[in-house]
Design a protein around this motif. Structure first.
Motif, PDB file in Angstrom:
ATOM      1  N   THR A  63       8.958  29.287 -36.166  1.00  0.00           N
ATOM      2  CA  THR A  63       9.449  29.894 -35.086  1.00  0.00           C
ATOM      3  C   THR A  63       9.258  31.499 -34.886  1.00  0.00           C
ATOM      4  O   THR A  63      10.153  32.039 -36.051  1.00  0.00           O
ATOM      5  N   MET A  64       9.283  32.058 -34.228  1.00  0.00           N
ATOM      6  CA  MET A  64       8.871  33.579 -33.770  1.00  0.00           C
ATOM      7  C   MET A  64      10.721  33.806 -33.925  1.00  0.00           C
ATOM      8  O   MET A  64      11.575  32.860 -33.274  1.00  0.00           O
ATOM      9  N   GLY A  65      10.902  35.419 -34.391  1.00  0.00           N
ATOM     10  CA  GLY A  65      11.951  36.246 -33.966  1.00  0.00           C
ATOM     11  C   GLY A  65      11.689  36.658 -33.146  1.00  0.00           C
ATOM     12  O   GLY A  65      11.096  36.268 -32.418  1.00  0.00           O
ATOM     13  N   ARG A  66      13.669  37.181 -33.218  1.00  0.00           N
ATOM     14  CA  ARG A  66      13.664  37.456 -31.101  1.00  0.00           C
ATOM     15  C   ARG A  66      12.098  38.853 -30.987  1.00  0.00           C
ATOM     16  O   ARG A  66      12.055  39.446 -30.306  1.00  0.00           O
ATOM     17  N   ASP A  67      11.242  39.483 -31.966  1.00  0.00           N
ATOM     18  CA  ASP A  67      10.505  40.481 -31.581  1.00  0.00           C
ATOM     19  C   ASP A  67       9.339  40.015 -32.079  1.00  0.00           C
ATOM     20  O   ASP A  67       8.322  40.689 -31.012  1.00  0.00           O
ATOM     21  N   LYS A  68       9.410  38.895 -31.918  1.00  0.00           N
ATOM     22  CA  LYS A  68       7.872  38.194 -31.004  1.00  0.00           C
ATOM     23  C   LYS A  68       7.241  38.522 -32.034  1.00  0.00           C
ATOM     24  O   LYS A  68       5.567  38.452 -31.590  1.00  0.00           O
ATOM     25  N   LYS A  69       7.227  38.830 -33.656  1.00  0.00           N
ATOM     26  CA  LYS A  69       6.288  39.326 -34.308  1.00  0.00           C
ATOM     27  C   LYS A  69       6.102  38.946 -35.285  1.00  0.00           C
ATOM     28  O   LYS A  69       5.522  38.746 -36.464  1.00  0.00           O
ATOM     29  N   ASN A  70       8.180  38.499 -36.246  1.00  0.00           N
ATOM     30  CA  ASN A  70       8.402  38.414 -37.458  1.00  0.00           C
ATOM     31  C   ASN A  70       8.811  36.897 -37.171  1.00  0.00           C
ATOM     32  O   ASN A  70       8.936  36.829 -35.968  1.00  0.00           O
ATOM     33  N   PRO A  71       8.613  36.423 -37.618  1.00  0.00           N
ATOM     34  CA  PRO A  71       9.018  35.074 -38.203  1.00  0.00           C
ATOM     35  C   PRO A  71      10.392  34.990 -38.523  1.00  0.00           C
ATOM     36  O   PRO A  71      11.405  35.890 -38.334  1.00  0.00           O
ATOM     37  N   LYS A  72      11.831  33.785 -37.799  1.00  0.00           N
ATOM     38  CA  LYS A  72      12.514  33.421 -37.708  1.00  0.00           C
ATOM     39  C   LYS A  72      13.457  33.007 -38.729  1.00  0.00           C
ATOM     40  O   LYS A  72      12.607  32.520 -39.576  1.00  0.00           O
ATOM     41  N   PRO A  73      14.354  34.159 -39.763  1.00  0.00           N
ATOM     42  CA  PRO A  73      14.544  33.823 -41.051  1.00  0.00           C
ATOM     43  C   PRO A  73      14.138  32.154 -41.365  1.00  0.00           C
ATOM     44  O   PRO A  73      15.912  31.441 -40.336  1.00  0.00           O
ATOM     45  N   LEU A  74      14.709  32.097 -42.511  1.00  0.00           N
ATOM     46  CA  LEU A  74      15.487  30.311 -43.287  1.00  0.00           C
ATOM     47  C   LEU A  74      16.585  30.635 -43.094  1.00  0.00           C
ATOM     48  O   LEU A  74      17.178  31.484 -43.469  1.00  0.00           O
ATOM     49  N   ASP A  75      16.854  29.468 -43.093  1.00  0.00           N
ATOM     50  CA  ASP A  75      19.059  29.563 -42.571  1.00  0.00           C
ATOM     51  C   ASP A  75      19.232  28.348 -43.353  1.00  0.00           C
ATOM     52  O   ASP A  75      18.682  27.184 -43.606  1.00  0.00           O
TER      53      ASP A  75
END
Length: 169
Positions: A63-75
């Motif tokens: 999944t992409m992060g909120r900025d639509k450039k970087n990936p969502k961090p693992l949790d």
């Protein structure tokens, strides 16, 4: 006055070294999750690698992060789900491999009910297979080494049993 030492022992340092929880790289419980750039498009992917294995057990979109450039961090939740999924993929792969290498048919002949198994030995240099016949008590009544490409069918098992478990060509 005594020097104060950290309260960590060599054992706890080893455990701490095994656990890594970064936004794009988690290592825990024998698994490594790594978020990587998806080579096919502008998105991201995650790969799950079991410790000691050269290839990932699972690679999937991430999944992409909120900025639509970087990936969502693992949790923790995502990592646990990825471990469960990758473990299931490996389990299914092992089951498929077992099914390919171990075949079994049951036949009825004049001598009684016979189970015939084909065990393929995928040796790198000289692969072969072993055909084995067992009676209703589990006693071996015949065995023959065959080519690893041998196709075990009810018809050939019946013919082998009726022929007294002699050589199969």
């Amino acid at each position: 006055m005594t020097d104060s030492l950290p309260a960590t022992s060599p054992e706890s340092a080893t455990v701490e070294a095994e656990v890594l929880q970064d936004a794009r790289l988690w290592r825990k419980d024998g698994w490594t999750a790594r978020v990587i750039k998806n080579e096919d498009d502008d998105g991201w992917a995650v790969e799950m690698i079991k410790d000691g294995e050269p290839e990932p057990a699972l690679v999937g979109p991430w999944t992409m992060g909120r900025d639509k450039k970087n990936p969502k961090p693992l949790d923790t939740g995502a990592f646990n789900t990825l471990v469960k999924t990758a473990t299931e993929v490996l389990r299914r792969h092992e089951q498929q491999l077992h099914a390919m290498l171990h075949k079994r048919v049951s036949v009825s002949v004049a001598a009684g009910d016979i189970d015939v198994t084909l065990e393929i030995v995928p040796d790198e240099y000289e692969p072969y297979a072993v055909l084995t016949a067992l009676d209703v008590f589990g006693e071996q009544v015949g065995q023959q080494r065959v080519a690893p490409t041998f196709k075990l069918t009810k018809a050939c098992a019946t013919a082998w049993a009726e022929g007294g478990f002699g050589r199969i060509d």
